[in-house]
Design a protein around this motif. Structure first.
Motif, PDB file in Angstrom:
ATOM      1  N   THR A 290      68.580 -44.851 -49.761  1.00 21.56           N
ATOM      2  CA  THR A 290      69.678 -45.632 -49.167  1.00 21.56           C
ATOM      3  C   THR A 290      71.054 -45.051 -49.486  1.00 21.56           C
ATOM      4  O   THR A 290      72.059 -45.557 -48.991  1.00 21.56           O
ATOM      5  CB  THR A 290      69.665 -47.096 -49.683  1.00 21.56           C
TER       6      THR A 290
ATOM      7  N   ASP B 174      65.524 -53.678 -49.287  1.00 20.20           N
ATOM      8  CA  ASP B 174      66.558 -52.756 -48.794  1.00 20.20           C
ATOM      9  C   ASP B 174      65.991 -51.349 -48.579  1.00 20.20           C
ATOM     10  O   ASP B 174      66.395 -50.635 -47.666  1.00 20.20           O
ATOM     11  CB  ASP B 174      67.731 -52.702 -49.781  1.00 20.20           C
TER      12      ASP B 174
ATOM     13  N   PRO C  60      69.073 -49.675 -55.010  1.00 18.55           N
ATOM     14  CA  PRO C  60      69.481 -49.211 -53.674  1.00 18.55           C
ATOM     15  C   PRO C  60      70.809 -49.843 -53.257  1.00 18.55           C
ATOM     16  O   PRO C  60      71.240 -50.832 -53.847  1.00 18.55           O
ATOM     17  CB  PRO C  60      68.342 -49.696 -52.777  1.00 18.55           C
TER      18      PRO C  60
ATOM     19  N   LYS D  40      65.514 -49.408 -44.860  1.00 22.26           N
ATOM     20  CA  LYS D  40      66.036 -48.060 -44.621  1.00 22.26           C
ATOM     21  C   LYS D  40      64.938 -47.135 -44.107  1.00 22.26           C
ATOM     22  O   LYS D  40      65.147 -46.333 -43.183  1.00 22.26           O
ATOM     23  CB  LYS D  40      66.643 -47.500 -45.922  1.00 22.26           C
TER      24      LYS D  40
END
Ligand code: NI
Length: 258
Positions: free
Chosen positions: A182, A227, A212, A231
């Motif tokens: 990320t 998260d 992240p 991504k």
């Protein structure tokens, strides 16, 4: 939708005060199972204890390459085997090579030896392996090719090239994707994630490390796995649900979770 955080250190003192909340935040976003890894004998015993306490937690036991100074051939191997016999232990790890922190060639050789000895434990107990590898791509690959025959596992927090990833996949080993995917400066990782066959990646936080975006720099925790999954879905042009489904299958298959 469910996710499995396949690499954590929730025994870390950063979780002493609020572990129950951390675990329930994870459940609330769909992270239903968590695997914690030890890096010393002491931490390995701690992650086994956590796995006994929480029904959705599992453990990996082993000695990290930066922690091998106290490794004693007979005694340490025996203790890891003893811990690994607990039925919540699903892997040997994290074990491997770290040449980023270790520049001394004699100690690097000792890392290799200890790594191979712990691969033998995995073979003996028929357990998968979680590998830590940093700046030691060539030697790690050589050991995987020559000393890890018949074993299965993952290169956690993968930091190699796409070429190396392809060699790893060819051997049937998976790679672990963490918070750095990320980051804006994630360099080679997006290309690797886009090229990965579906059955060859696992998602992991490595909490409390490597949070992240948008929590970069803070304490990481399993709920942030969402998260990372988002991504990965964005990069691969897949839905979050698809990514969750196949990475969960991969984790269950590798670590034989039900
Ligand atoms: Ni780790």
């Amino acid at each position: 939708m469910t996710l499995i955080d396949t690499h954590c250190h929730l025994n870390d003192e950063k979780f002493f005060d609020d572990l129950d909340e951390v675990v329930s935040r994870a459940k609330n976003v769909g992270v239903t199972q968590i695997i914690n890894f030890g890096d010393t004998l002491e931490n390995s015993a701690q992650v086994v204890k956590l796995a006994e306490k929480f029904s959705n937690m599992f453990a990996g036991v082993g000695i990290h390459p930066e922690e091998i100074s106290n490794f004693d051939e007979n005694n340490s191997v025996e203790k890891i085997v003893e811990l690994a016999k607990n039925k919540k232990v699903v892997a040997i790890g994290e074990i491997g090579l770290d040449y980023y922190w270790e520049k001394d060639s004699a100690v690097r050789l000792a890392q290799q030896k200890t790594f191979i000895q712990q691969l033998d434990i995995a073979r003996q107990l028929n357990l998968p392996v979680c590998i830590h590898e940093r700046d030691a791509h060539g030697d790690a690959l050589k050991i995987l090719q020559c000393e890890a025959k018949g074993l299965r596992g993952v290169l956690h927090c993968f930091s190699g090239s796409l070429e190396m990833a392809r060699e790893v996949w060819k051997l049937g080993w998976l790679i672990g994707i963490d918070g750095p995917i990320t980051f804006k400066n994630s360099a080679k990782l997006p290309e690797i994630v886009k090229s990965a066959p579906r059955e060859m990646i696992l998602l992991e936080t490595d909490a409390p490390y490597l949070a992240p975006m948008p929590n970069r720099g803070k304490r990481n925790e399993p709920s942030y796995l969402l998260d990372i999954a988002k991504k990965v879905a964005e990069l691969r042009g897949e839905t979050l649900e698809e990514v969750a489904a196949y990475t969960t299958d991969n984790a269950k298959r590798l670590y034989q979770l039900d």
